[in-house]
Design an enzyme around this catalytic site. Structure first.
Site, PDB file in Angstrom:
ATOM      1  N   GLY A  13     -83.980 -33.230  46.211  1.00 47.14           N
ATOM      2  CA  GLY A  13     -85.028 -32.806  47.542  1.00 47.14           C
ATOM      3  C   GLY A  13     -86.085 -32.054  46.821  1.00 47.14           C
ATOM      4  N   ASN A  92     -80.965 -28.752  45.263  1.00 47.66           N
ATOM      5  CA  ASN A  92     -81.848 -27.969  46.244  1.00 47.66           C
ATOM      6  C   ASN A  92     -81.828 -28.970  47.457  1.00 47.66           C
ATOM      7  OD1 ASN A  92     -84.365 -26.361  47.014  1.00 47.66           O
ATOM      8  ND2 ASN A  92     -84.971 -28.669  47.315  1.00 47.66           N
ATOM      9  N   TYR A 157     -74.089 -26.175  58.574  1.00 47.14           N
ATOM     10  CA  TYR A 157     -74.882 -25.466  57.629  1.00 47.14           C
ATOM     11  C   TYR A 157     -74.299 -24.567  56.845  1.00 47.14           C
ATOM     12  CZ  TYR A 157     -79.437 -24.128  55.423  1.00 47.14           C
ATOM     13  OH  TYR A 157     -80.287 -23.841  54.596  1.00 47.14           O
TER      14      TYR A 157
HETATM   15  P1  NAP Z   1     -87.312 -29.067  53.368  1.00 51.92           P
HETATM   16  O1  NAP Z   1     -88.668 -28.579  53.476  1.00 51.92           O
HETATM   17  O2  NAP Z   1     -86.635 -29.496  54.672  1.00 51.92           O
HETATM   18  O3  NAP Z   1     -86.993 -30.116  52.190  1.00 51.92           O
HETATM   19  C1  NAP Z   1     -85.813 -30.459  51.960  1.00 51.92           C
HETATM   20  C2  NAP Z   1     -85.845 -31.670  50.696  1.00 51.92           C
HETATM   21  O4  NAP Z   1     -84.765 -32.270  50.602  1.00 51.92           O
HETATM   22  C3  NAP Z   1     -86.949 -32.475  50.825  1.00 51.92           C
HETATM   23  O5  NAP Z   1     -87.393 -33.258  49.807  1.00 51.92           O
HETATM   24  C4  NAP Z   1     -85.998 -33.986  51.460  1.00 51.92           C
HETATM   25  O6  NAP Z   1     -86.435 -35.251  51.445  1.00 51.92           O
HETATM   26  C5  NAP Z   1     -84.746 -33.501  50.711  1.00 51.92           C
HETATM   27  N1  NAP Z   1     -83.343 -34.339  51.188  1.00 51.92           N
HETATM   28  C6  NAP Z   1     -83.019 -34.242  52.488  1.00 51.92           C
HETATM   29  N2  NAP Z   1     -81.841 -35.099  52.434  1.00 51.92           N
HETATM   30  C7  NAP Z   1     -81.811 -35.732  51.232  1.00 51.92           C
HETATM   31  C8  NAP Z   1     -80.769 -36.729  50.859  1.00 51.92           C
HETATM   32  N3  NAP Z   1     -80.029 -37.242  51.679  1.00 51.92           N
HETATM   33  N4  NAP Z   1     -80.860 -36.837  49.391  1.00 51.92           N
HETATM   34  C9  NAP Z   1     -81.970 -36.321  48.834  1.00 51.92           C
HETATM   35  N5  NAP Z   1     -83.112 -35.547  49.276  1.00 51.92           N
HETATM   36  C10 NAP Z   1     -82.752 -35.219  50.255  1.00 51.92           C
HETATM   37  O7  NAP Z   1     -86.078 -27.883  52.983  1.00 51.92           O
HETATM   38  P2  NAP Z   1     -86.426 -26.418  52.375  1.00 51.92           P
HETATM   39  O8  NAP Z   1     -86.606 -25.517  53.303  1.00 51.92           O
HETATM   40  O9  NAP Z   1     -87.183 -26.494  50.940  1.00 51.92           O
HETATM   41  O10 NAP Z   1     -85.069 -26.255  51.779  1.00 51.92           O
HETATM   42  C11 NAP Z   1     -84.666 -26.606  50.392  1.00 51.92           C
HETATM   43  C12 NAP Z   1     -83.024 -26.108  50.001  1.00 51.92           C
HETATM   44  O11 NAP Z   1     -83.328 -24.661  50.386  1.00 51.92           O
HETATM   45  C13 NAP Z   1     -82.183 -26.758  51.273  1.00 51.92           C
HETATM   46  O12 NAP Z   1     -80.985 -26.725  50.425  1.00 51.92           O
HETATM   47  C14 NAP Z   1     -82.079 -25.357  51.983  1.00 51.92           C
HETATM   48  O13 NAP Z   1     -80.902 -25.459  52.746  1.00 51.92           O
HETATM   49  C15 NAP Z   1     -82.264 -24.356  51.267  1.00 51.92           C
HETATM   50  N6  NAP Z   1     -82.643 -23.034  51.980  1.00 51.92           N
HETATM   51  C16 NAP Z   1     -83.722 -23.025  52.912  1.00 51.92           C
HETATM   52  C17 NAP Z   1     -84.089 -21.832  53.300  1.00 51.92           C
HETATM   53  C18 NAP Z   1     -85.660 -21.788  54.235  1.00 51.92           C
HETATM   54  O14 NAP Z   1     -85.677 -20.736  54.842  1.00 51.92           O
HETATM   55  N7  NAP Z   1     -86.402 -22.814  54.184  1.00 51.92           N
HETATM   56  C19 NAP Z   1     -83.235 -20.691  53.448  1.00 51.92           C
HETATM   57  C20 NAP Z   1     -82.089 -21.109  52.636  1.00 51.92           C
HETATM   58  C21 NAP Z   1     -81.709 -21.943  52.088  1.00 51.92           C
HETATM   59  P3  NAP Z   1     -87.292 -35.855  52.514  1.00 51.92           P
HETATM   60  O15 NAP Z   1     -88.781 -35.168  52.456  1.00 51.92           O
HETATM   61  O16 NAP Z   1     -87.584 -37.194  51.945  1.00 51.92           O
HETATM   62  O17 NAP Z   1     -86.596 -35.785  53.782  1.00 51.92           O
END
Ligand code: NAP
Length: 249
Positions: A13, A92, A157
């Site tokens: 990701g 991630n 989640y």
């Molecule tokens: P994001 O901006 O939505 O990015 C998610 C990434 O995961 C994107 O590159 C997406 O690819 C990829 N992805 C989704 N489904 C996938 C799959 N089946 N196989 C491979 N890649 C996949 O999310 P983010 O906010 O950066 O979050 C990153 C991580 O941190 C996640 O695990 C999230 O749960 C965790 N997190 C985030 C927050 C927050 O507040 N943002 C808080 C706590 C934890 P595409 O772009 O092609 O869809």
């Protein structure tokens, strides 16, 4: 393998949000960053490669579904064929499909668990074979503050993130004898495309719970991941490091 290459880093990701920032933070002349993404928009991935190259690193991104064992095996096979090793894996990739527990569709439960939890399991299982031969490696799993606290509307989640914490601790115990550390980072509310679409009211309510009175930035998380991936963190394993502005203590 290219003898100028010091380190091979894999970020799932990694096309945008926190994953992109981690790739960029790890990028330097001696590091090759491999990342994957689900393929919703390959322009994000192209931009990530460019950003890493502009920063002096090298990167390759592929459309991979981390929930598919075949996809994951093919992805790591290519990396190991090209580089001969993997030094760091950052699990991630993650998605949300929110809804109240009583109304949550079975398919939405399955999809979130498949990507967020099974995806990490498949990547760890695949990369562990290479890291065990190396007798070295760093695995970092992206959990979440809600995996510790619970959160209404996110049963799938939250279960996936709490599961990741258990997976982290078990993998840490199993892989420690081979010199591999496994840790989790649990971000709070971070400004990324994942959170951008939340209603203002939800964001205000979140902010009220954060003692440091600001949302986190992807860089706040990437710095901790970079530390856990470094030599300096060689005696840390099986831990959950919280990056949440004090939201959960
Ligand atoms: P994001 O901006 O939505 O990015 C998610 C990434 O995961 C994107 O590159 C997406 O690819 C990829 N992805 C989704 N489904 C996938 C799959 N089946 N196989 C491979 N890649 C996949 O999310 P983010 O906010 O950066 O979050 C990153 C991580 O941190 C996640 O695990 C999230 O749960 C965790 N997190 C985030 C927050 C927050 O507040 N943002 C808080 C706590 C934890 P595409 O772009 O092609 O869809």
């Amino acid at each position: 393998m290219n003898k100028d290459l010091n380190r091979v880093v894999v970020v799932t990701g990694g096309s945008r949000g926190i994953g992109r920032t981690i790739g960029l933070r790890m990028a330097d002349a001696g590091t090759r960053v491999y990342f994957n993404y689900s393929g919703s928009d390959s322009r994000d991935a192209e931009e990530t490669v460019k950003l890493i190259e502009d920063a002096g690193g090298s990167a390759w991104g592929a459309r991979v579904n981390v929930a598919s064992q075949q996809d994951v095996q093919d992805f790591f096979k290519k990396i190991v064929e090209e580089c001969g090793r993997v030094d760091v894996l950052v699990n991630n990739a993650g998605i949300t499909i929110d809804g109240l527990l009583v109304r949550m569709k079975e398919e939405d439960w399955d999809r979130v668990l498949a990507i967020n939890l099974k995806g990490a399991f498949l990547c760890i299982q695949t990369v562990a074979k290479t890291m065990m031969k190396q007798r070295a490696g760093r695995i970092i799993n992206m959990a979440s503050v809600v995996g510790m606290m619970g959160n209404p509307g996110q049963a799938n989640y939250v279960a996936s993130k709490a599961g990741l914490i258990g997976l982290t601790k078990t993998a840490a115990r199993e892989l420690a004898p081979r010199g591999i550390t496994v840790n989790a980072v649990a971000p709070g509310f971070i400004d990324t495309p994942m959170t951008a679409g939340l209603p203002e009211k939800v964001k205000e309510a979140m902010l009220a719970q954060i003692p440091l009175k600001r949302f986190g930035q992807p860089q706040d998380v990437a710095e901790v991941v970079a530390f856990l991936a470094s030599e300096k963190a060689s005696y840390i394993t099986g831990q959950v490091i919280h990056v949440n502005g004090g939201m959960y203590m």
